[in-house]
Design a protein around this motif. Structure first.
Motif, PDB file in Angstrom:
ATOM      1  N   SER A   1       0.353  -0.847  -0.110  1.00  0.00           N
ATOM      2  CA  SER A   1       0.095  -0.355   0.157  1.00  0.00           C
ATOM      3  C   SER A   1       1.136   0.832   0.029  1.00  0.00           C
ATOM      4  CB  SER A   1      -0.959  -0.058   1.190  1.00  0.00           C
ATOM      5  OG  SER A   1      -1.371  -1.380   1.165  1.00  0.00           O
ATOM      6  N   MET A   2       1.816   1.025   0.830  1.00  0.00           N
ATOM      7  CA  MET A   2       2.751   2.608   0.878  1.00  0.00           C
ATOM      8  C   MET A   2       3.493   3.341  -0.268  1.00  0.00           C
ATOM      9  SD  MET A   2       4.039   2.573   4.619  1.00  0.00           S
ATOM     10  CE  MET A   2       4.520   0.761   5.341  1.00  0.00           C
ATOM     11  N   ILE A   3       3.843   1.349  -0.648  1.00  0.00           N
ATOM     12  CA  ILE A   3       4.997   1.860  -2.132  1.00  0.00           C
ATOM     13  C   ILE A   3       3.534   2.448  -3.176  1.00  0.00           C
ATOM     14  CG2 ILE A   3       6.165   0.405  -4.081  1.00  0.00           C
ATOM     15  CD1 ILE A   3       6.439  -1.508  -1.604  1.00  0.00           C
ATOM     16  N   THR A   4       2.488   2.054  -3.853  1.00  0.00           N
ATOM     17  CA  THR A   4       1.294   2.331  -4.151  1.00  0.00           C
ATOM     18  C   THR A   4       1.333   3.802  -4.594  1.00  0.00           C
ATOM     19  OG1 THR A   4      -0.040   0.918  -3.096  1.00  0.00           O
ATOM     20  CG2 THR A   4       0.507   0.342  -4.729  1.00  0.00           C
ATOM     21  N   LEU A   5       1.000   4.550  -3.182  1.00  0.00           N
ATOM     22  CA  LEU A   5       0.501   5.445  -2.577  1.00  0.00           C
ATOM     23  C   LEU A   5       2.159   6.391  -3.174  1.00  0.00           C
ATOM     24  CD1 LEU A   5      -1.336   7.749  -1.418  1.00  0.00           C
ATOM     25  CD2 LEU A   5       0.628   7.434   0.378  1.00  0.00           C
ATOM     26  N   ALA A   6       3.719   6.286  -3.238  1.00  0.00           N
ATOM     27  CA  ALA A   6       4.995   7.302  -3.153  1.00  0.00           C
ATOM     28  C   ALA A   6       5.279   6.636  -4.957  1.00  0.00           C
ATOM     29  CB  ALA A   6       5.557   6.198  -2.688  1.00  0.00           C
ATOM     30  N   LEU A   7       5.035   5.421  -5.131  1.00  0.00           N
ATOM     31  CA  LEU A   7       4.379   5.703  -6.549  1.00  0.00           C
ATOM     32  C   LEU A   7       3.627   6.689  -7.844  1.00  0.00           C
ATOM     33  CD1 LEU A   7       5.635   2.157  -7.389  1.00  0.00           C
ATOM     34  CD2 LEU A   7       6.577   3.622  -7.995  1.00  0.00           C
ATOM     35  N   ALA A   8       2.602   6.379  -7.110  1.00  0.00           N
ATOM     36  CA  ALA A   8       1.827   7.542  -7.176  1.00  0.00           C
ATOM     37  C   ALA A   8       1.873   9.224  -7.848  1.00  0.00           C
ATOM     38  CB  ALA A   8       0.160   7.659  -6.864  1.00  0.00           C
ATOM     39  N   GLU A   9       2.814   9.294  -5.835  1.00  0.00           N
ATOM     40  CA  GLU A   9       2.718  11.006  -5.512  1.00  0.00           C
ATOM     41  C   GLU A   9       4.167  10.943  -6.210  1.00  0.00           C
ATOM     42  OE1 GLU A   9       1.454  12.518  -3.749  1.00  0.00           O
ATOM     43  OE2 GLU A   9       2.333  13.880  -3.806  1.00  0.00           O
ATOM     44  N   LEU A  10       5.103  10.021  -6.880  1.00  0.00           N
ATOM     45  CA  LEU A  10       6.779  10.417  -7.632  1.00  0.00           C
ATOM     46  C   LEU A  10       5.762  10.813  -9.238  1.00  0.00           C
ATOM     47  CD1 LEU A  10       9.383   9.213  -8.161  1.00  0.00           C
ATOM     48  CD2 LEU A  10       8.298   7.499  -9.772  1.00  0.00           C
ATOM     49  N   LEU A  11       5.752  10.039  -9.644  1.00  0.00           N
ATOM     50  CA  LEU A  11       4.617  10.518 -10.763  1.00  0.00           C
ATOM     51  C   LEU A  11       3.611  12.158 -10.480  1.00  0.00           C
ATOM     52  CD1 LEU A  11       2.751   8.034 -12.877  1.00  0.00           C
ATOM     53  CD2 LEU A  11       4.567   9.164 -13.814  1.00  0.00           C
ATOM     54  N   HIS A  12       3.105  12.145  -9.788  1.00  0.00           N
ATOM     55  CA  HIS A  12       2.479  13.575  -9.125  1.00  0.00           C
ATOM     56  C   HIS A  12       3.300  14.605  -9.253  1.00  0.00           C
ATOM     57  CE1 HIS A  12      -0.092  16.783  -6.373  1.00  0.00           C
ATOM     58  NE2 HIS A  12      -0.090  16.141  -7.695  1.00  0.00           N
ATOM     59  N   SER A  13       4.758  14.572  -8.158  1.00  0.00           N
ATOM     60  CA  SER A  13       5.545  16.241  -8.376  1.00  0.00           C
ATOM     61  C   SER A  13       6.409  15.258  -9.550  1.00  0.00           C
ATOM     62  CB  SER A  13       6.744  14.768  -8.058  1.00  0.00           C
ATOM     63  OG  SER A  13       7.464  14.065  -6.937  1.00  0.00           O
ATOM     64  N   LEU A  14       6.168  14.756 -10.591  1.00  0.00           N
ATOM     65  CA  LEU A  14       7.521  15.330 -12.226  1.00  0.00           C
ATOM     66  C   LEU A  14       6.585  15.604 -12.929  1.00  0.00           C
ATOM     67  CD1 LEU A  14      10.227  13.991 -12.711  1.00  0.00           C
ATOM     68  CD2 LEU A  14       8.812  11.547 -12.941  1.00  0.00           C
ATOM     69  N   ALA A  15       5.406  15.160 -12.883  1.00  0.00           N
ATOM     70  CA  ALA A  15       4.395  15.150 -14.085  1.00  0.00           C
ATOM     71  C   ALA A  15       4.921  17.402 -14.566  1.00  0.00           C
ATOM     72  CB  ALA A  15       3.189  14.825 -14.030  1.00  0.00           C
ATOM     73  N   PRO A  16       4.702  17.834 -13.695  1.00  0.00           N
ATOM     74  CA  PRO A  16       4.809  19.172 -14.060  1.00  0.00           C
ATOM     75  C   PRO A  16       5.204  19.486 -14.393  1.00  0.00           C
ATOM     76  CG  PRO A  16       4.025  19.253 -11.156  1.00  0.00           C
ATOM     77  CD  PRO A  16       3.652  17.724 -11.894  1.00  0.00           C
ATOM     78  N   HIS A  17       6.924  19.073 -14.610  1.00  0.00           N
ATOM     79  CA  HIS A  17       8.373  18.720 -14.435  1.00  0.00           C
ATOM     80  C   HIS A  17       8.077  18.705 -16.312  1.00  0.00           C
ATOM     81  CE1 HIS A  17       9.546  20.976 -10.864  1.00  0.00           C
ATOM     82  NE2 HIS A  17       9.539  19.509 -10.575  1.00  0.00           N
ATOM     83  N   LEU A  18       7.566  17.290 -16.347  1.00  0.00           N
ATOM     84  CA  LEU A  18       7.765  17.630 -18.208  1.00  0.00           C
ATOM     85  C   LEU A  18       6.839  18.276 -19.266  1.00  0.00           C
ATOM     86  CD1 LEU A  18       8.670  13.805 -16.750  1.00  0.00           C
ATOM     87  CD2 LEU A  18      10.321  15.118 -17.099  1.00  0.00           C
TER      88      LEU A  18
ATOM     89  N   ILE B   1      13.103  12.746  -5.704  1.00  0.00           N
ATOM     90  CA  ILE B   1      14.536  11.944  -5.385  1.00  0.00           C
ATOM     91  C   ILE B   1      14.320  11.140  -4.744  1.00  0.00           C
ATOM     92  CG2 ILE B   1      16.621  12.006  -4.790  1.00  0.00           C
ATOM     93  CD1 ILE B   1      16.883  14.276  -6.523  1.00  0.00           C
ATOM     94  N   PRO B   2      13.623  11.429  -3.572  1.00  0.00           N
ATOM     95  CA  PRO B   2      13.529  10.717  -2.186  1.00  0.00           C
ATOM     96  C   PRO B   2      12.269   9.050  -3.441  1.00  0.00           C
ATOM     97  CG  PRO B   2      12.443  13.024  -1.772  1.00  0.00           C
ATOM     98  CD  PRO B   2      13.141  12.923  -3.015  1.00  0.00           C
ATOM     99  N   PHE B   3      11.482   9.689  -3.648  1.00  0.00           N
ATOM    100  CA  PHE B   3      10.754   8.265  -4.049  1.00  0.00           C
ATOM    101  C   PHE B   3      11.919   7.408  -4.996  1.00  0.00           C
ATOM    102  CE2 PHE B   3       7.853  11.801  -4.504  1.00  0.00           C
ATOM    103  CZ  PHE B   3       6.968  10.770  -2.947  1.00  0.00           C
ATOM    104  N   ALA B   4      12.750   8.243  -5.527  1.00  0.00           N
ATOM    105  CA  ALA B   4      13.951   7.542  -6.272  1.00  0.00           C
ATOM    106  C   ALA B   4      14.493   6.539  -5.680  1.00  0.00           C
ATOM    107  CB  ALA B   4      14.278   8.054  -7.364  1.00  0.00           C
ATOM    108  N   PHE B   5      14.919   6.897  -5.114  1.00  0.00           N
ATOM    109  CA  PHE B   5      15.878   6.458  -3.925  1.00  0.00           C
ATOM    110  C   PHE B   5      15.134   5.759  -3.018  1.00  0.00           C
ATOM    111  CE2 PHE B   5      17.365   6.230   0.567  1.00  0.00           C
ATOM    112  CZ  PHE B   5      19.087   6.125   0.580  1.00  0.00           C
ATOM    113  N   MET B   6      13.726   5.111  -3.011  1.00  0.00           N
ATOM    114  CA  MET B   6      13.009   4.493  -2.466  1.00  0.00           C
ATOM    115  C   MET B   6      12.860   2.987  -3.445  1.00  0.00           C
ATOM    116  SD  MET B   6       9.206   4.099  -1.135  1.00  0.00           S
ATOM    117  CE  MET B   6       8.983   3.996  -3.183  1.00  0.00           C
ATOM    118  N   LEU B   7      12.637   3.223  -4.689  1.00  0.00           N
ATOM    119  CA  LEU B   7      12.522   2.283  -5.624  1.00  0.00           C
ATOM    120  C   LEU B   7      14.164   1.967  -5.564  1.00  0.00           C
ATOM    121  CD1 LEU B   7      10.516   3.471  -8.778  1.00  0.00           C
ATOM    122  CD2 LEU B   7       9.858   2.640  -6.813  1.00  0.00           C
TER     123      LEU B   7
END
Lengths: 253, 440, 313
Positions: B114-131, C292-298
């Protein structure tokens, strides 16, 4: 004598500092029923875990059909033809009895990744599951969720699931633990009937069961096999009596 | 089970004739409902059937949405796919991202998953506006549906039918999936991965497979959303969407195939219906979710089973007053909660707070609610919700007691009324977690 | 040089803050097996309560009172919500706390509005502690760090040196056994849950004044805490400490790096290619600080799926 189907050569296992298995040599011959006995903490369950792939041995070799299998994953070892049951009932509690057995059967039929078949229409799986259901005498409980079965029925189901893959070697970890006298009798006859034609290794505490069911017995004490032999040999082995039964009866140094 | 089939047939016919009787904006709301239904069912494949609770399912919805907007074209550039086939782009994106995300997240089970799926979604969310190229930055990307196959796809009715066809087809496929070998193994994944491993199955690969299928259908749902809106923005990756799908699915009930669909349809409908009346819809949704979790663990779809269970031992004539009183109690509680929330919302609103500043030390002005004026200084304003909540609670207790005495009077030990018990009904994530740990 | 020292300080202090929240989470998980999704919400409630109370009472009393109040809220949540669904299993408890965190966020929005509130460092504390390489370093940051450190010292002593601590540790290790020995385990559970919540509340009350106080802060920090816990290994206090500091430092250092992956490729003479690819390749690390913290986690998941100090699976 036939070549052993399963053979352990100087197997060791340590957890941190605890040296649990200290150099076990053990052979399982084709078609034999071999019991492993020993006092609590002798390492019987650990031995099963090592053979079935739950743990990797720290040292030594485990040969299955002449090929080393130590350190392989459980699923790999299962594919080679070794199946086990668990001391603590290990089933799919919310699925029906039939479903439990079918899941066990499906593996052998190579349906692990099949997305384009409706399972109810795969004849071989359905037939094999039905016959297995019959063999473990659970037809009447076919559609009951496995979690609602009685304890001994769950053990029967567990044995059925172990048999589903037509294994060459079966490991049963205390199949009779916690059973009443009648249930034990019933399960002994079930095991006798079901394991015809394959090699069986069994851990059991009930000595009546052990001596009535097995062709050979190995005695494990503090991680070492102190004796292996037919029930009569073991019954009369003084080291066994000394170590296992705590008797100092013989003076054979 | 026959009548379930009839019910589904009637529902499909009703959905088919819906645009003929509804206004444009309602047809649009119905499209939204269908999308939410598909998304919830995709989520439930992973959560309810596979026992993997994802807190970041918006990610796959989102990539489906963006893939579609790129495939759609914007009037000047022709699209890659004809409009009715656009969801295929969403499905592909869902599959691709699902493989990557699924491979990582299914390495762990239980709460870690559960935590990893949450973090992965947040990864996309934080990355998306930069791309900018891929997600269009903060502004997002817009497109335009092009006519295809002799249809203009210019009216909400046509979009509704397009969505309807895709959602029904997807649901049918999802249902058939439950009947395939992998579908059965999905349930086993939820129950006991440890045992599955010793039966010779590759648990990690199976998990990834289930994850990918779920992500694919989430992608299709995202795609349909874009076909409807003709635009996509990185906000789609926001945790809000992931949260809502969890709430909807559990409110509907994750143990029944169409339970999440029911929850999503009802919640989306209410969200639309009350959007003009209250600003606190999300709060109500949260309260309802917690209420369901505490008192009705198998969700709204569990009510049917509860009713069947009760009917077995009690006659209708006995049940009618109980149900009636329960309804009254429920309405009182709902009324009390709504009253308190709404009046607090009005008092804390910015308009009112600035009014307070200008009014100075004078008494607080009244707030209007349900067509009356309620002065915050008056006792009556607070007695109303209090009476409703306390009265409702007392009534609940009374009904409960009555119900229990009735039960004891009629029930022999054998016919005890089976209440929907979540202990067996829900995937016990943590148990699996511990089993995993044991298998070290 | 200045950049390295200042980033080191900032990163350590942010890491300590993360630890204040993740320590409670990991303790509660270790003991009750519940992943408390609402844990970061307590952090947010702490900040908002302190913001409200400091207007009436002043900064320090507000800090103390909001910590205590959050502790009480935590106890109530455990007693009246979690304990009731305990019989349904841990997944259910996780979902319940998930719902509670949602309600808390919506209530905060209802009361304070969906925008940041003006919660600031009090004037009396807004001075520079020392000047380093010509730049002044805010004393408040040091205060945050020292409060966090003082808290750990207190908890550590409490857990290792007192009778209560021994009971708590035994209840964490073997709850059934502790109960059989006559300890009131439900009470211990409630106490630890409440203490964990209070700790998060204190972190929020202190940090809210320095960072922003808005209705999203729970989610933002909550996700970071989950990353910490996955990286460190759930249930391990040492792991949480290590991972918190690592994440804190990584975040604070990456903010200052104005380089991109294209620069890295330039080392191999592939800059032109990388710039041609564009997108991720040309993004500056500094603008990716949140990612970056998320990438670190991966990466950790790839190398050590059980976390840095977690039990092996």
């Amino acid at each position: 004598m036939n070549a052993p189907v399963l053979s352990l050569r100087n197997v060791h296992k340590s957890f941190d500092k605890a040296h649990i298995i200290r150099g076990v040599d053990l052979d399982l011959l084709p078609g034999e029923r071999h019991a492993v006995i020993g006092p609590n903490g002798a390492g019987k369950s650990t031995l099963f875990h090592l053979i079935s792939g739950q743990f990797a041995p720290s040292k030594g070799e485990i040969l299955f059909d002449g090929h080393p299998i130590q350190g392989q994953t459980p699923q790999k070892i299962n594919h080679l033809g070794l199946a086990r049951s668990f001391q603590i009932t290990n089933i799919f509690p919310r699925l029906t009895v039939f479903e439990n057995l079918r899941i066990a059967v499906m593996q052998r039929e190579g349906l692990q990744y099949t997305l384009w078949k409706i399972i109810n229409r795969v004849r071989p799986v359905q037939e094999k599951t039905e016959s297995l259901l019959e063999r473990v005498r659970l037809e009447a409980r076919r559609d009951t969720p496995a979690g609602e079965l009685s304890y001994s029925e769950q053990r029967s189901l567990e044995i059925g699931m172990t048999l589903a893959s037509d294994p060459k070697v079966i490991l049963l970890d205390e199949p009779m633990a916690g059973m009443s006298k009648e249930e034990t009798h019933y399960t002994i006859s079930l095991i006798r009937e079901l394991t015809k034609g394959c090699s069986l290794m069994i851990v059991e505490h009930d000595m009546d069961v052990v001596f009535s069911i097995s062709d050979r017995i190995s005695v494990l004490v503090y991680g070492e096999v102190i004796a292996t032999g037919t029930p009569d040999v073991i019954r009369n082995d003084c080291r066994v009596r000394e170590a296992y039964l705590g008797e100092e009866v013989c003076a054979c140094a | 089970m026959k009548y379930v089939r009839y019910l589904i047939a009637i529902a499909i016919i009703l959905l088919g004739v819906l645009p003929a009787v509804l206004s444009q904006s309602l047809v649009n709301a119905a499209t939204q409902m269908l999308i939410a239904v598909l998304f919830a069912c995709a989520f439930n494949l992973l959560c309810g059937q596979g026992g993997m609770l994802s807190f970041g399912h918006a990610a796959y919805f989102g990539v489906g949405a963006f893939a579609t907007i790129h495939a759609m074209g914007d009037g000047s550039v022709a699209g890659l796919l004809p409009t009715p086939m656009l969801p295929l782009a969403g499905a592909c994106a869902g599959i691709l991202v699902g493989i990557g995300a699924g491979w990582f997240s299914t390495k762990r089970s239980g709460v870690y998953f559960s935590m990893i799926t949450l973090a992965l979604a947040e990864l996309l969310h934080s990355l998306a506006p930069h791309l900018k190229g891929m997600f269009g930055g903060e502004a997002g990307i817009s497109g335009m549906r092009s006519p295809a196959w002799g249809l203009s796809f210019g009216t909400s009715t046509q979009i509704y039918y397009l969505t309807l066809v895709w959602v029904l087809a997807s649901l049918a496929v999802l249902f058939l999936f439950t009947r395939t070998p992998v579908g059965r193994l999905t349930l086993a994944l939820r129950e006991n991965t440890h045992r599955l491993r010793f039966l010779g199955y590759e648990v990690h690969r199976l998990r990834v497979l289930v994850f990918v299928i779920s992500a694919m259908f989430a992608g299709i749902a995202g795609s349909l959303q874009v076909i409807n809106n003709e635009s996509a923005n990185y906000v789609v990756f926001d945790s809000h969407l992931s949260t809502v799908v969890v709430l909807n699915s559990y409110i509907g009930g994750v143990n029944v195939f169409l339970g999440p669909a029911l929850g999503a349809a009802i919640m989306t409908f209410f969200g639309y219906a009350v959007s003009d009346l209250t600003r606190s819809w999300l709060l109500y949704q949260g309260i309802l979710f917690v209420f369901v979790m505490m008192f009705l663990p198998s969700g709204l779809s569990g009510l049917r089973q509860l009713w069947l269970g009760v009917r077995r031992s009690l006659s209708v004539s006995v049940l009618v007053p109980i149900v009636a009183f329960s309804c009254v109690a429920g309405l009182m509680l709902i009324g009390g909660v709504i009253f308190s929330v709404e009046i607090l919302q009005r008092i804390f609103s910015q308009d009112y707070q600035s009014l307070l500043v200008t009014a100075g030390s004078a008494a607080w002005p009244s707030v209007s609610l349900f067509g009356c004026d309620w002065p915050p200084g008056s006792l009556l304003t607070w007695i109303v919700p209090l009476v409703l909540v306390i009265g409702g609670s007392i009534l609940v207790k009374v009904v409960k007691k009555k119900f229990h005495t009735l039960n004891e009077a009629t029930a022999t030990p054998d016919t005890e009324i089976p209440l929907p018990c979540a202990a067996e009904d829900l995937p016990d994530i943590n148990k699996l977690h511990h089993v995993e740990r044991d298998s070290a | 040089m200045e950049y390295y020292v200042v980033s080191l300080l900032n990163g350590t202090i942010y890491g300590l803050l993360l630890f204040m929240v993740s320590a409670g989470l990991t303790l509660i998980f270790g003991m009750m097996g519940v992943l408390n999704f609402a844990h970061a919400s307590f952090y947010m409630v702490g900040a908002y309560l302190a913001y409200t109370l400091q207007k009436l009472l002043g900064f320090w009393p507000a800090l103390v009172l909001s910590t205590l109040l959050v502790g009480v809220i935590g106890a109530l949540v455990e007693r009246y919500f979690l304990r009731r669904v305990h019989k349904f299993g841990h997944a259910h408890e996780l979902l319940l706390t998930f719902g509670i965190s949602f309600i808390i966020a919506e209530l905060i929005k209802l009361i304070y509005g969906n925008f940041p509130v003006d919660y600031r460092i009090p004037k009396s504390l807004d001075f520079s502690a020392f000047t380093i390489f010509g730049a002044s370093y805010p004393a408040y940051r040091l205060l945050m760090g020292s409060i966090a450190l003082a808290m750990f010292a207190l908890i550590y002593l409490l857990l290792t040196r007192t009778r209560v601590g021994i009971v708590v540790r035994s209840a964490i290790y073997k709850p059934k056994m502790a109960e059989a020995l006559g300890h009131n385990v439900p009470m211990v559970f409630m106490g630890v849950f409440s203490a964990g919540a209070a700790l998060a509340g204190l972190a929020g009350a202190v940090a809210g004044a320095f960072y922003t106080t808005n209705p999203n802060m729970a989610l933002e920090l909550g996700i970071m805490v989950f990353v910490v816990v996955v990286v460190g290994g759930l249930g391990s206090l040492e792991g949480a400490m290590l991972a918190s500091l690592l994440i804190g430092l990584i975040t604070s250092y990456s903010v200052g790096i104005d380089r991109s992956l294209a620069d890295l490729c330039a080392l191999f003479g592939a800059r032109a290619w990388a710039e041609g690819v564009g997108g991720l390749m040309t993004l500056k690390i500094s603008s990716l600080a949140a990612t970056i913290p998320f990438a670190f986690m991966l990466i950790i998941l790839l190398v050590r799926p059980s976390g840095l100090l977690g039990e092996k699976e």
